[in-house]
Structure formats: structure tokens, C-alpha cells
Design an enzyme around this catalytic site. Structure first.
Site, PDB file in Angstrom:
ATOM      1  N   TYR A  50       0.827  -1.215   0.000  1.00  0.00           N
ATOM      2  CA  TYR A  50       0.000   0.000   0.000  1.00  0.00           C
ATOM      3  C   TYR A  50       0.862   1.268   0.000  1.00  0.00           C
ATOM      4  CZ  TYR A  50      -4.366  -2.588   0.948  1.00  0.00           C
ATOM      5  OH  TYR A  50      -5.474  -3.401   0.864  1.00  0.00           O
ATOM      6  N   ASN A 117     -13.740  -4.171   2.377  1.00  0.00           N
ATOM      7  CA  ASN A 117     -14.398  -4.399   1.084  1.00  0.00           C
ATOM      8  C   ASN A 117     -14.049  -5.755   0.470  1.00  0.00           C
ATOM      9  OD1 ASN A 117     -11.804  -3.727   0.465  1.00  0.00           O
ATOM     10  ND2 ASN A 117     -12.296  -1.947  -0.802  1.00  0.00           N
TER      11      ASN A 117
HETATM   12  P1  AMP Z   1      -7.201   0.279  -3.121  1.00  0.00           P
HETATM   13  O1  AMP Z   1      -5.767  -0.092  -3.345  1.00  0.00           O
HETATM   14  O2  AMP Z   1      -7.690   1.423  -3.979  1.00  0.00           O
HETATM   15  O3  AMP Z   1      -8.105  -0.914  -3.095  1.00  0.00           O
HETATM   16  O4  AMP Z   1      -7.271   0.896  -1.652  1.00  0.00           O
HETATM   17  C1  AMP Z   1      -6.744   0.181  -0.605  1.00  0.00           C
HETATM   18  C2  AMP Z   1      -7.756  -0.086   0.451  1.00  0.00           C
HETATM   19  O5  AMP Z   1      -7.735   0.985   1.391  1.00  0.00           O
HETATM   20  C3  AMP Z   1      -9.181  -0.153  -0.024  1.00  0.00           C
HETATM   21  O6  AMP Z   1      -9.520  -1.383  -0.607  1.00  0.00           O
HETATM   22  C4  AMP Z   1      -9.905   0.088   1.278  1.00  0.00           C
HETATM   23  O7  AMP Z   1      -9.907  -1.077   2.101  1.00  0.00           O
HETATM   24  C5  AMP Z   1      -9.020   1.147   1.917  1.00  0.00           C
HETATM   25  N1  AMP Z   1      -9.435   2.491   1.552  1.00  0.00           N
HETATM   26  C6  AMP Z   1      -9.259   3.121   0.377  1.00  0.00           C
HETATM   27  N2  AMP Z   1      -9.780   4.359   0.402  1.00  0.00           N
HETATM   28  C7  AMP Z   1     -10.302   4.525   1.646  1.00  0.00           C
HETATM   29  C8  AMP Z   1     -10.963   5.599   2.319  1.00  0.00           C
HETATM   30  N3  AMP Z   1     -11.219   6.765   1.704  1.00  0.00           N
HETATM   31  N4  AMP Z   1     -11.340   5.411   3.604  1.00  0.00           N
HETATM   32  C9  AMP Z   1     -11.066   4.257   4.223  1.00  0.00           C
HETATM   33  N5  AMP Z   1     -10.449   3.198   3.653  1.00  0.00           N
HETATM   34  C10 AMP Z   1     -10.062   3.331   2.384  1.00  0.00           C
END
Ligand code: AMP
Length: 137
Positions: A50, A117
Site C-alpha cells: 500500500y 471491502n
Molecule cells: P485500493 O488499493 O484502492 O483498493 O485501496 C486500498 C484499500 O484501502 C481499499 O480497498 C480500502 O480497504 C481502503 N481504503 C481506500 N480508500 C479509503 C478511504 N477513503 N477510507 C477508508 N479506507 C479506504
């Protein structure tokens, strides 16, 4: 074009016993799972995975969520699978994800700050290569 992508079933998906259903959806779609294991991620691995989120206000909560239990880690393979797996997952926020998608059908928002998610998928071929080498070094 045949591609590989990194697919995760996150701790909420494992704890809520959705592993079988999610794998069935991947297989029903016609994608191959060419490698699979279960691990509880370390903070060090998540900081790399991340990298673009480490400075976000929700990052500590995201680490708590992602280290709360085992995840299923898979390499999927198929034509245009990077985009196809993201279509199967649905959008990031499970409240907004369309019915018929994994997040739309199996996810919801909870009081926790980190958005739980259910699944993860690489967002590009370059990310997929980077994430596969991180999780399967
Ligand atoms: P992604 O790599 O875009 O899937 O983002 C990583 C993960 O961080 C997401 O799947 C969510 O679990 C978490 N995440 C992303 N954006 C948010 C947000 N605005 N608030 C809280 N958790 C988030």
C-alpha cells in the site's frame, strides 16, 4: 492478451466465510487460479503493498484491518484479467458497488474507519507484477 493479476480475499471475506463463493465466482468467470496460499500479512509487507496509501489518514486503520487475520492470496490468469477482476469486484466502496459484483453482493460498510471491502485486485499490469513479486517473492 493473457495477463496475471494479484487477487486477495481480505480478512473480512475469510472471517465471514466467503472464500468458497468468491473462488466460485472467479472460476465461473473462466479465470484460472495458478497459485494460492493463506497468510496473515505483516505491517512490513503492507507498507510496500500500500505504498501510495501510507500517508493517508485511514492508513493505521487499514493496517489494523489487514492484519486482523489471514487473507487468501491468489494469482489469477486470463485475457484482460486485470480489468476483468476489477469489474467482478465492483467499486471500492461496498455501499456504492453494483449488485452482481462481489463487493455489491457480499460487502457493506461497517463502523470501522478502514473500508472493509472483501477483496483486492491490482489496478494495472505494472501493479500486478509488483504485487505478485511482493506476495510470492
Ligand atoms: P485500493 O488499493 O484502492 O483498493 O485501496 C486500498 C484499500 O484501502 C481499499 O480497498 C480500502 O480497504 C481502503 N481504503 C481506500 N480508500 C479509503 C478511504 N477513503 N477510507 C477508508 N479506507 C479506504
Amino acid at each position: 492478451m493473457t495477463e496475471k493479476t494479484l487477487m486477495l480475499i481480505k480478512p473480512d471475506g475469510v472471517q465471514r466465510a466467503k472464500v468458497g463463493e468468491i473462488i466460485q465466482r472467479i472460476e465461473n468467470k473462466g479465470y484460472q487460479i495458478i497459485n494460492m496460499k493463506m497468510v496473515t500479512p505483516t505491517r512490513a509487507l503492507l507498507d510496500l503493498h500500500y505504498a501510495e496509501h501510507v500517508d493517508k489518514p485511514y492508513y493505521p486503520a487499514l493496517v489494523d484491518y489487514m492484519t486482523s487475520g489471514p487473507v487468501v492470496v491468489m494469482i489469477g490468469e486470463g485475457t484482460n484479467i486485470v480489468a476483468g477482476w476489477r469489474t467482478l469486484m465492483g467499486e471500492t466502496n461496498p455501499t456504492k458497488a453494483a449488485p452482481g459484483t462481489i463487493r455489491g453482493d457480499l460487502g457493506r460498510e461497517w463502523p470501522q474507519e478502514a473500508m472493509m471491502n472483501v477483496v483486492h485486485g491490482s489496478d494495472s499490469i505494472v501493479s500486478a507484477q509488483r504485487e505478485i513479486s511482493l506476495w510470492f517473492n
